[in-house]
Write a protein that holds these residues in place. Structure first.
Motif, PDB file in Angstrom:
ATOM      1  N   GLU A  33      21.686 -21.282 -13.243  1.00 36.01           N
ATOM      2  CA  GLU A  33      21.826 -20.067 -12.427  1.00 36.01           C
ATOM      3  C   GLU A  33      23.100 -19.318 -12.775  1.00 36.01           C
ATOM      4  OE1 GLU A  33      20.722 -17.762 -10.935  1.00 36.01           O
ATOM      5  OE2 GLU A  33      20.044 -18.130  -8.904  1.00 36.01           O
ATOM      6  N   ASP A  34      23.039 -18.013 -12.688  1.00 32.65           N
ATOM      7  CA  ASP A  34      24.243 -17.219 -12.951  1.00 32.65           C
ATOM      8  C   ASP A  34      25.203 -17.293 -11.763  1.00 32.65           C
ATOM      9  OD1 ASP A  34      22.528 -15.734 -11.336  1.00 32.65           O
ATOM     10  OD2 ASP A  34      22.620 -13.902 -12.526  1.00 32.65           O
ATOM     11  N   VAL A  35      24.760 -16.793 -10.612  1.00 38.24           N
ATOM     12  CA  VAL A  35      25.673 -16.744  -9.473  1.00 38.24           C
ATOM     13  C   VAL A  35      24.924 -17.052  -8.183  1.00 38.24           C
ATOM     14  CG1 VAL A  35      25.411 -14.218  -9.330  1.00 38.24           C
ATOM     15  CG2 VAL A  35      27.354 -15.300  -8.200  1.00 38.24           C
ATOM     16  N   VAL A  36      25.546 -17.854  -7.356  1.00 37.63           N
ATOM     17  CA  VAL A  36      24.994 -18.119  -6.031  1.00 37.63           C
ATOM     18  C   VAL A  36      25.796 -17.294  -5.034  1.00 37.63           C
ATOM     19  CG1 VAL A  36      24.522 -19.845  -4.261  1.00 37.63           C
ATOM     20  CG2 VAL A  36      24.263 -20.428  -6.685  1.00 37.63           C
ATOM     21  N   SER A  40      24.275 -15.337  -1.499  1.00 38.05           N
ATOM     22  CA  SER A  40      23.801 -15.826  -0.200  1.00 38.05           C
ATOM     23  C   SER A  40      23.159 -17.206  -0.351  1.00 38.05           C
ATOM     24  CB  SER A  40      22.780 -14.855   0.387  1.00 38.05           C
ATOM     25  OG  SER A  40      21.602 -14.861  -0.397  1.00 38.05           O
ATOM     26  N   PHE A  43      31.662  -8.367  -5.349  1.00 34.38           N
ATOM     27  CA  PHE A  43      30.598  -8.096  -6.308  1.00 34.38           C
ATOM     28  C   PHE A  43      31.210  -8.071  -7.701  1.00 34.38           C
ATOM     29  CE2 PHE A  43      27.126  -6.128  -8.527  1.00 34.38           C
ATOM     30  CZ  PHE A  43      26.047  -6.761  -7.941  1.00 34.38           C
ATOM     31  N   VAL A  44      30.619  -8.852  -8.591  1.00 29.96           N
ATOM     32  CA  VAL A  44      31.181  -9.017  -9.934  1.00 29.96           C
ATOM     33  C   VAL A  44      30.143  -8.692 -11.004  1.00 29.96           C
ATOM     34  CG1 VAL A  44      32.992 -10.683  -9.381  1.00 29.96           C
ATOM     35  CG2 VAL A  44      30.647 -11.493  -9.721  1.00 29.96           C
ATOM     36  N   LEU A  99      25.891 -10.725 -15.743  1.00 29.85           N
ATOM     37  CA  LEU A  99      25.705 -10.105 -14.423  1.00 29.85           C
ATOM     38  C   LEU A  99      25.793  -8.585 -14.528  1.00 29.85           C
ATOM     39  CD1 LEU A  99      27.788 -12.454 -12.138  1.00 29.85           C
ATOM     40  CD2 LEU A  99      25.405 -12.588 -12.796  1.00 29.85           C
ATOM     41  N   ASP A 100      24.932  -7.923 -13.786  1.00 27.08           N
ATOM     42  CA  ASP A 100      24.824  -6.476 -13.915  1.00 27.08           C
ATOM     43  C   ASP A 100      24.952  -5.774 -12.579  1.00 27.08           C
ATOM     44  OD1 ASP A 100      22.293  -7.400 -12.842  1.00 27.08           O
ATOM     45  OD2 ASP A 100      21.571  -5.361 -13.200  1.00 27.08           O
ATOM     46  N   LYS A 150      29.961 -18.078  -5.045  1.00 26.07           N
ATOM     47  CA  LYS A 150      30.804 -17.300  -4.137  1.00 26.07           C
ATOM     48  C   LYS A 150      31.102 -18.185  -2.926  1.00 26.07           C
ATOM     49  CE  LYS A 150      29.212 -12.826  -5.634  1.00 26.07           C
ATOM     50  NZ  LYS A 150      28.639 -11.530  -5.230  1.00 26.07           N
ATOM     51  N   THR A 192      20.867  -9.342  -1.633  1.00 28.63           N
ATOM     52  CA  THR A 192      19.556  -9.970  -1.649  1.00 28.63           C
ATOM     53  C   THR A 192      18.969 -10.008  -0.241  1.00 28.63           C
ATOM     54  OG1 THR A 192      20.688 -11.530  -3.069  1.00 28.63           O
ATOM     55  CG2 THR A 192      18.357 -11.884  -2.742  1.00 28.63           C
ATOM     56  N   LEU A 244      20.031 -17.509  -1.088  1.00 26.59           N
ATOM     57  CA  LEU A 244      18.622 -17.352  -0.708  1.00 26.59           C
ATOM     58  C   LEU A 244      17.682 -17.443  -1.917  1.00 26.59           C
ATOM     59  CD1 LEU A 244      19.033 -14.469   1.910  1.00 26.59           C
ATOM     60  CD2 LEU A 244      18.424 -16.852   2.377  1.00 26.59           C
ATOM     61  N   THR A 245      18.095 -16.832  -3.029  1.00 24.73           N
ATOM     62  CA  THR A 245      17.262 -16.858  -4.231  1.00 24.73           C
ATOM     63  C   THR A 245      17.075 -18.301  -4.706  1.00 24.73           C
ATOM     64  OG1 THR A 245      18.111 -14.688  -4.869  1.00 24.73           O
ATOM     65  CG2 THR A 245      17.019 -15.980  -6.590  1.00 24.73           C
TER      66      THR A 245
END
Ligand code: IMP
Ligand code: MG
Length: 191
Positions: free
Chosen positions: A110-113, A115, A163-164, A169-170, A142, A87, A117-118
Motif C-alpha cells: 500500500e502507498d499510504v494509509v 483513514s 496531504f502529501v 502519490l498524486d 498517517k 476517502t 477505510l480503503t
C-alpha cells in the motif's frame, strides 16, 4: 510560468508544494530495510505482492526489487467515492486481480494509509479468497487518525496528518513522479 502550462516546474519552485516530508535517500534506505525484513520473514516461501493502482506503483517497483526471494506481482484498481483528497470508505473494484489467491502468501503493498477505510475494505475482500496468509506493507502511515488501529505487518514511515504527494502519490493525477514525498499546499479541494 503561466497557470495551466504543461511545462515542468521544479518542485522547489512550485507554489502548490510545501516541505519535503521524506527524501528520496530516506525512501531508498527504508525500502531496502523492508526488503531485508520481508525476505527473512518469507524465506523459503513464494510471495505474491498485490498493489493497488496507481499510487503504489513506485513502491511496488522498488520494494519488489529489494526482496531477495522469487516474488510474483499482481495489481488491482479501485475507485473510492468522495472528494479528490478525502476517502468516503465506499470502494469499488475497477480492475480485479488476475491470479487466484487460494493458498498463496499474499502481501498487500500500500502507498499510504489515511483513514484506513480503503485498506479495511481491501483486506476483507482479499481475505475472503482464502489466501494461506495475508499481510500488509504500507509505505506511509498517517499517525493518529484511524478510528481502528490498522493491522499493518510492515510500515515504512509514520507521517503527520497532511496531504502529501510524490513517489506515486498524486493530486488529480499530478506529482506522482516526484522522487520525494512533499506536502501539498495548493488547490481548492483539500482537507
Ligand atoms: P484511506 O482510505 O483514507 O486510508 O485512503 C487511502 C487512499 O487514499 C490511498 O491509497 C491514496 O490513494 C489516497 N490518499 C490518502 N491520503 C493521501 C495523500 O496524502 N496523498 C495522496 N493520496 C492520498
Ligand atoms: Mg491508493
Amino acid at each position: 510560468m503561466p497557470l495551466g502550462s504543461t511545462r515542468h516546474v521544479h518542485p522547489d519552485e512550485d507554489p502548490s508544494l510545501g516541505a519535503v516530508v521524506v527524501t528520496d535517500e530516506q525512501l531508498r534506505a527504508r525500502i531496502a530495510e523492508l526488503g531485508v525484513e520481508i525476505s527473512a520473514d518469507y524465506a523459503g516461501r513464494e510471495l505474491l505482492l498485490v498493489a493497488v493502482l496507481k499510487g503504489a506503483v513506485m513502491f511496488m517497483a522498488d520494494l519488489s526489487r529489494s526482496i531477495d526471494l522469487s516474488v510474483e506481482m499482481d495489481f488491482m484498481a479501485v475507485s473510492s467515492y468522495g472528494s479528490a483528497t478525502k476517502t468516503s470508505g465506499v470502494v469499488r473494484i475497477v480492475k480485479d486481480l488476475d491470479v487466484d489467491l487460494a493458498g498463496r502468501d499474499v502481501l498487500i503493498v500500500e502507498d499510504v494509509v489515511d483513514s484506513g477505510l480503503t485498506l479495511n475494505y481491501l483486506r476483507k475482500n482479499l481475505a475472503g479468497r482464502n489466501p494461506a496468509s495475508l499481510e500488509v506493507c504500507a509505505l506511509f502511515l498517517k499517525e493518529g487518525i484511524q478510528q481502528v488501529e490498522p493491522d499493518l505487518r510492515y510500515v515504512g514511515f509514520r507521517i503527520p496528518d497532511q496531504f502529501v504527494v510524490g513517489y506515486g502519490l498524486d493530486v488529480a493525477e499530478r506529482y506522482r513522479t516526484l522522487p520525494d514525498l512533499r506536502v501539498y499546499v495548493g488547490g481548492s479541494d483539500r482537507k
